[in-house]
Design a protein around this motif. Structure first.
Motif, mmCIF file in Angstrom:
data_model
loop_
_atom_site.group_PDB
_atom_site.id
_atom_site.type_symbol
_atom_site.label_atom_id
_atom_site.label_comp_id
_atom_site.label_asym_id
_atom_site.label_seq_id
_atom_site.Cartn_x
_atom_site.Cartn_y
_atom_site.Cartn_z
ATOM 1 N N VAL A 119 0.841 -1.201 0.000
ATOM 2 C CA VAL A 119 0.000 0.000 0.000
ATOM 3 C C VAL A 119 0.874 1.247 0.000
ATOM 4 O O VAL A 119 0.598 2.209 -0.727
ATOM 5 N N TRP A 120 1.928 1.244 0.796
ATOM 6 C CA TRP A 120 2.822 2.404 0.815
ATOM 7 C C TRP A 120 3.492 2.630 -0.541
ATOM 8 O O TRP A 120 3.667 3.771 -0.969
ATOM 9 N N ILE A 121 3.851 1.549 -1.207
ATOM 10 C CA ILE A 121 4.451 1.679 -2.544
ATOM 11 C C ILE A 121 3.429 2.243 -3.527
ATOM 12 O O ILE A 121 3.754 3.094 -4.368
ATOM 13 N N LEU A 122 2.169 1.790 -3.420
ATOM 14 C CA LEU A 122 1.126 2.325 -4.288
ATOM 15 C C LEU A 122 0.892 3.809 -4.027
ATOM 16 O O LEU A 122 0.722 4.597 -4.969
ATOM 17 N N VAL A 123 0.887 4.207 -2.762
ATOM 18 C CA VAL A 123 0.695 5.620 -2.428
ATOM 19 C C VAL A 123 1.849 6.453 -2.975
ATOM 20 O O VAL A 123 1.639 7.536 -3.545
ATOM 21 N N LEU A 124 3.055 5.975 -2.832
ATOM 22 C CA LEU A 124 4.211 6.692 -3.370
ATOM 23 C C LEU A 124 4.128 6.790 -4.891
ATOM 24 O O LEU A 124 4.430 7.841 -5.473
ATOM 25 N N SER A 125 3.685 5.709 -5.530
ATOM 26 C CA SER A 125 3.573 5.735 -6.992
ATOM 27 C C SER A 125 2.488 6.694 -7.465
ATOM 28 O O SER A 125 2.543 7.179 -8.590
ATOM 29 N N PHE A 169 -4.775 6.141 -14.102
ATOM 30 C CA PHE A 169 -3.787 5.559 -13.196
ATOM 31 C C PHE A 169 -4.276 5.602 -11.755
ATOM 32 O O PHE A 169 -4.185 4.612 -11.023
ATOM 33 N N TRP A 170 -4.824 6.753 -11.326
ATOM 34 C CA TRP A 170 -5.309 6.876 -9.956
ATOM 35 C C TRP A 170 -6.494 5.952 -9.689
ATOM 36 O O TRP A 170 -6.641 5.431 -8.584
ATOM 37 N N CYS A 171 -7.343 5.755 -10.683
ATOM 38 C CA CYS A 171 -8.483 4.832 -10.507
ATOM 39 C C CYS A 171 -7.998 3.390 -10.328
ATOM 40 O O CYS A 171 -8.492 2.668 -9.454
ATOM 41 N N VAL A 172 -7.053 2.987 -11.139
ATOM 42 C CA VAL A 172 -6.518 1.621 -11.027
ATOM 43 C C VAL A 172 -5.817 1.429 -9.689
ATOM 44 O O VAL A 172 -6.012 0.411 -9.012
ATOM 45 N N VAL A 173 -5.022 2.392 -9.281
ATOM 46 C CA VAL A 173 -4.322 2.292 -8.003
ATOM 47 C C VAL A 173 -5.326 2.311 -6.845
ATOM 48 O O VAL A 173 -5.145 1.591 -5.853
ATOM 49 N N VAL A 182 -8.342 1.037 -6.833
ATOM 50 C CA VAL A 182 -8.891 -0.320 -6.746
ATOM 51 C C VAL A 182 -7.863 -1.267 -6.126
ATOM 52 O O VAL A 182 -8.207 -2.113 -5.292
ATOM 53 N N LEU A 183 -6.603 -1.126 -6.494
ATOM 54 C CA LEU A 183 -5.552 -1.972 -5.918
ATOM 55 C C LEU A 183 -5.390 -1.736 -4.420
ATOM 56 O O LEU A 183 -5.162 -2.687 -3.658
ATOM 57 N N VAL A 184 -5.526 -0.495 -3.965
ATOM 58 C CA VAL A 184 -5.429 -0.200 -2.533
ATOM 59 C C VAL A 184 -6.611 -0.818 -1.793
ATOM 60 O O VAL A 184 -6.444 -1.363 -0.691
ATOM 61 N N ASN A 221 -6.258 -3.541 1.144
ATOM 62 C CA ASN A 221 -6.861 -3.366 2.471
ATOM 63 C C ASN A 221 -7.729 -4.554 2.849
ATOM 64 O O ASN A 221 -7.758 -4.953 4.020
ATOM 65 N N VAL A 222 -8.427 -5.125 1.895
ATOM 66 C CA VAL A 222 -9.206 -6.335 2.170
ATOM 67 C C VAL A 222 -8.269 -7.474 2.563
ATOM 68 O O VAL A 222 -8.545 -8.226 3.504
ATOM 69 N N MET A 223 -7.159 -7.614 1.864
ATOM 70 C CA MET A 223 -6.209 -8.677 2.181
ATOM 71 C C MET A 223 -5.563 -8.458 3.551
ATOM 72 O O MET A 223 -5.278 -9.420 4.264
ATOM 73 N N ILE A 224 -5.335 -7.213 3.923
ATOM 74 C CA ILE A 224 -4.742 -6.921 5.232
ATOM 75 C C ILE A 224 -5.714 -7.261 6.347
ATOM 76 O O ILE A 224 -5.340 -7.844 7.366
#
Length: 79
Positions: free
Chosen positions: A10-16, A37-41, A43-45, A49-52
């Motif tokens: 998640v931190w890597i996604l936020v930085l990206s 890009f922000w929409c895809v990221v 969804v990935l976040v 969060n669900v996995m966490i």
């Protein structure tokens, strides 16, 4: 994968979210490149969060007083 790795992801996604649109896509004049890009990221976040939080459990502590228990003046719990 452990929750710790998902948190780092998640931190890597936020930085990206800062590096990619403002660095790599900085010369692109169309707004939809960064927006996509922000929409895809985003969804990935959400997936991360669900996995966490999938291993979280709602377990009540065993040593706490319930509503039916009374506590005496000396702090002892009585049923």
């Amino acid at each position: 994968m452990s929750a710790r790795r998902w948190i780092w992801g998640v931190w890597i996604l936020v930085l990206s979210c800062y590096v990619v649109p403002y660095g790599m896509l900085g010369q692109v004049q169309a707004w939809y490149g960064s927006f996509l890009f922000w929409c895809v990221v985003g969804v990935l976040v959400i997936v991360a969060n669900v996995m966490i939080t999938r291993s979280f459990r709602d377990e009540a502590p065993r040593d706490t007083a319930s509503r039916r228990d009374t506590i005496s003046a000396d702090g002892e719990k009585r049923p």
